[in-house]
Scaffold this motif. Structure first.
Motif, PDB file in Angstrom:
ATOM      1  N   LEU A  17      56.004  77.805 -18.684  1.00 31.97           N
ATOM      2  CA  LEU A  17      54.905  78.755 -18.566  1.00 31.97           C
ATOM      3  C   LEU A  17      55.400  80.192 -18.704  1.00 31.97           C
ATOM      4  O   LEU A  17      54.761  81.024 -19.355  1.00 31.97           O
ATOM      5  N   GLY A  18      56.546  80.494 -18.139  1.00 28.75           N
ATOM      6  CA  GLY A  18      57.113  81.830 -18.269  1.00 28.75           C
ATOM      7  C   GLY A  18      57.589  82.132 -19.672  1.00 28.75           C
ATOM      8  O   GLY A  18      57.520  83.269 -20.143  1.00 28.75           O
ATOM      9  N   LYS A  33      60.318  89.953 -21.916  1.00 34.05           N
ATOM     10  CA  LYS A  33      60.643  91.169 -21.172  1.00 34.05           C
ATOM     11  C   LYS A  33      61.869  90.997 -20.284  1.00 34.05           C
ATOM     12  O   LYS A  33      62.623  91.925 -20.058  1.00 34.05           O
ATOM     13  N   PHE A  34      62.054  89.795 -19.736  1.00 30.79           N
ATOM     14  CA  PHE A  34      63.155  89.504 -18.814  1.00 30.79           C
ATOM     15  C   PHE A  34      63.996  88.363 -19.381  1.00 30.79           C
ATOM     16  O   PHE A  34      64.091  87.287 -18.807  1.00 30.79           O
ATOM     17  N   GLY A  41      67.704  81.182 -15.549  1.00 29.83           N
ATOM     18  CA  GLY A  41      66.837  80.129 -15.028  1.00 29.83           C
ATOM     19  C   GLY A  41      66.973  78.840 -15.814  1.00 29.83           C
ATOM     20  O   GLY A  41      66.952  77.746 -15.245  1.00 29.83           O
ATOM     21  N   GLY A  42      67.136  78.951 -17.119  1.00 28.36           N
ATOM     22  CA  GLY A  42      67.355  77.768 -17.945  1.00 28.36           C
ATOM     23  C   GLY A  42      68.669  77.086 -17.623  1.00 28.36           C
ATOM     24  O   GLY A  42      68.752  75.853 -17.573  1.00 28.36           O
ATOM     25  N   ALA A  43      69.703  77.876 -17.387  1.00 33.03           N
ATOM     26  CA  ALA A  43      70.994  77.302 -17.004  1.00 33.03           C
ATOM     27  C   ALA A  43      70.893  76.620 -15.643  1.00 33.03           C
ATOM     28  O   ALA A  43      71.497  75.560 -15.428  1.00 33.03           O
TER      29      ALA A  43
END
Length: 76
Positions: A17-18, A33-34, A41-43
């Protein structure tokens, strides 16, 4: 086991979603943007899934060890 699986599923959904947003709910994507935050977060998600797989392996090993008959006590 179920709690770890549910946590991984919820985290995966929120990261998707992000990354892509939801135009139907008018939620904008934030990973453009981030980007560093989303990459970390994926890691963390990958590490979480590796931990879940290790938990699954340990659980299966424990179950097979419990179900295997003990040959020392069954000696004639």
């Amino acid at each position: 086991m179920a709690l770890a699986s549910a946590g991984d599923g919820a985290a995966t959904f929120m990261s998707e979603l992000g990354r892509n947003g939801n135009s139907h709910a008018r939620w904008n994507k934030i990973c453009d943007k981030f980007e560093t935050y989303c990459n970390r977060g994926g890691a963390a998600l990958i590490a979480s899934f590796i931990g879940f797989i290790l938990l699954l392996i340990i659980t299966v090993m424990s179950i097979t060890k419990l179900l295997k008959p003990n040959r020392i006590n069954h000696a004639p």
